[in-house]
Design a protein around this motif. Structure first.
Motif, PDB file in Angstrom:
ATOM      1  N   ASP A  20      45.842  -3.684 -16.982  1.00 12.80           N
ATOM      2  CA  ASP A  20      45.734  -3.575 -18.522  1.00 12.80           C
ATOM      3  C   ASP A  20      46.577  -4.399 -19.077  1.00 12.80           C
ATOM      4  O   ASP A  20      46.513  -5.334 -20.217  1.00 12.80           O
ATOM      5  CB  ASP A  20      45.817  -2.429 -19.000  1.00 12.80           C
ATOM      6  N   LYS A  68      45.380  -8.033 -18.533  1.00  9.92           N
ATOM      7  CA  LYS A  68      44.506  -8.365 -19.564  1.00  9.92           C
ATOM      8  C   LYS A  68      45.002  -8.558 -21.216  1.00  9.92           C
ATOM      9  O   LYS A  68      44.320  -9.669 -21.693  1.00  9.92           O
ATOM     10  CB  LYS A  68      43.344  -7.178 -19.703  1.00  9.92           C
ATOM     11  N   GLN A  69      46.121  -7.969 -21.316  1.00  4.50           N
ATOM     12  CA  GLN A  69      46.618  -8.266 -22.583  1.00  4.50           C
ATOM     13  C   GLN A  69      47.198  -9.770 -22.570  1.00  4.50           C
ATOM     14  O   GLN A  69      47.248 -10.208 -23.835  1.00  4.50           O
ATOM     15  CB  GLN A  69      47.704  -7.217 -22.990  1.00  4.50           C
ATOM     16  N   LEU A  85      38.329 -13.936 -22.707  1.00  7.89           N
ATOM     17  CA  LEU A  85      38.810 -12.885 -21.735  1.00  7.89           C
ATOM     18  C   LEU A  85      37.388 -12.440 -21.333  1.00  7.89           C
ATOM     19  O   LEU A  85      36.419 -11.819 -21.966  1.00  7.89           O
ATOM     20  CB  LEU A  85      39.403 -11.853 -22.467  1.00  7.89           C
ATOM     21  N   PRO A 122      36.911  -9.251 -18.876  1.00  9.71           N
ATOM     22  CA  PRO A 122      37.592  -8.058 -18.128  1.00  9.71           C
ATOM     23  C   PRO A 122      36.769  -7.701 -16.933  1.00  9.71           C
ATOM     24  O   PRO A 122      37.691  -7.203 -16.000  1.00  9.71           O
ATOM     25  CB  PRO A 122      37.062  -6.932 -19.298  1.00  9.71           C
ATOM     26  N   PHE A 158      38.889  -9.092 -13.859  1.00  5.29           N
ATOM     27  CA  PHE A 158      40.162  -8.548 -13.407  1.00  5.29           C
ATOM     28  C   PHE A 158      39.862  -7.399 -12.422  1.00  5.29           C
ATOM     29  O   PHE A 158      39.528  -6.418 -13.053  1.00  5.29           O
ATOM     30  CB  PHE A 158      41.274  -8.265 -14.741  1.00  5.29           C
TER      31      PHE A 158
END
Length: 388
Positions: free
Chosen positions: A245, A248-249, A258, A260, A263
């Protein structure tokens, strides 16, 4: 008539600002004081407790230094309780030469795992080297302790008693915690922790590593950037999910789209017969994503562990995926590690040197012992370096 000559070749001019000059002079002065204090410390230890040293004038001649530098060195040693100056009598070695005792406690469980990264062995070597260097010019003794504790297991009571005793001036903890549940303090003496919780925590700046990696991939023209995280044992724990997380930020804060779904942590069997090492995790991730043609797959990839990268490279080579052409990769790496030796020509790396961690731990502990610990937790970040 006078003709003023001017130098027009600005490349030949080295401009030194007053601030730079002051900084340079301060640096040289500090080096002189450190050298003289080292010589004085050796002289005091050689003569023994309670003995009288030569006069200021004699010491200046003997050590080939100025009275100002000598006075500064004497101030340091008096603060360390090695020397004392008595009015109209002279300079004396303390009746009881104060010597710091520093405990270094290393959790070797990280070295015993099958397929474990050499990071922990590299860190241990650097800690030993740093201790040897410090002992050569500081009045300190180091005691090393090795424990094999499971993640989250508390220090045994006998070690807590030792570290909290008057005979302990401070400690370094590696892979251990000085807290219970991250709140209750177990150790009251100054301490610095790596890979655990405590008053002062040295931590690798993983967010900065990810930021460097993703910015590099963007500069290489990547549009679909992903990130892979290794899993120590079995299914992902809260820690791996928090790391994911966090990454991702970092990506969301950059001027990039992005994805997700790119990831990832390895999808390991819920009850594996044996522990799956990081190379196997990287291998399986690469096979899962690149074994079949899929237009929606990453064109840039940050792999946050060198062991994970090692396994992924094997799978990509088997699949005929060309690094630098079909996929751009930035890998995390440990300075001095042989894991990726000769295999990073077509990729960039964000590298952390375990020597930086060792130096930061000793420096932070020295400050904590001398000046005390600030209220609240203190984090000392270790910044990675980018290599293209």
């Amino acid at each position: 008539m006078q003709i003023e000559k001017r130098i027009t070749n600005t490349d030949a001019i080295q401009i030194v600002t007053p601030r730079q000059l002051r900084q340079s002079m301060t640096k040289r002065a500090n080096a002189k004081v450190e050298r003289i204090s080292k010589d004085l410390r050796a002289l005091a230890l050689a003569q023994g407790a309670g003995t009288q040293l030569p006069t200021i004038r004699e010491l200046c001649v003997r050590l080939q230094t100025s009275s100002a530098t000598l006075t500064a060195a004497l101030d340091l040693l008096e603060g360390e309780k090695i020397l004392c100056r008595k009015e109209r009598q002279g300079i004396f070695v303390a009746d009881v030469i104060y010597q710091r005792t520093i405990h270094i406690i290393f959790n070797v469980s990280n070295m015993t795992n099958v397929g474990q990264s050499p990071f922990w062995s590299l860190l241990w070597v650097k800690l030993l080297q740093e201790a040897e260097q410090n002992a050569a010019f500081k009045n300190e003794q180091y005691r090393f302790h090795f424990l094999c504790l499971a993640p989250g297991e508390n220090l045994p009571d006998e070690y807590l008693a030792l570290l909290n005793s008057p005979q302990s001036d401070g400690c370094l903890l590696i892979g251990l915690s000085a807290r219970i549940d991250g709140v209750k303090k177990l150790i009251t003496t100054p301490h610095v922790v790596f890979a655990g919780g405590g008053d002062i925590m040295v931590q690798i700046d993983q967010q900065e590593a990810a930021r460097l990696a993703m910015q590099t991939l963007m500069q290489q023209g990547c549009k679909k950037i992903g990130c892979w995280v290794a899993v120590p044992n079995g299914p992902p724990t809260n820690y791996e999910l928090i790391v994911l997380d966090s990454l991702k930020q970092v990506a969301a804060d950059l001027p990039m789209q992005l994805y997700p779904e790119f990831f990832r942590v390895a999808n390991l069997p819920p009850t594996p017969v044996r522990t799956m090492i990081y190379q196997e995790q990287g291998y399986l991730l690469a096979r899962e994503i690149f074994a079949t043609f899929n237009g929606h797959r990453p064109d840039g990839l940050y792999i946050s562990d060198d062991m994970l990268t090692s396994g992924a490279l094997v799978a990509l080579e088997e699949l005929g995926v060309e690094i630098g052409k079909d996929i751009k990769i930035v890998t995390y790496a440990n300075a001095g590690s042989p894991i990726l030796f000769g295999r990073t020509k077509q990729m960039a790396s964000v590298e952390v040197d375990t020597a930086d961690i060792a130096r930061a731990m000793f420096s932070a502990l020295d400050t904590a012992i001398s000046k005390g610990v600030e209220p609240g937790d203190t984090i000392v970040p270790i910044r990675p370096h980018l290599y293209l």
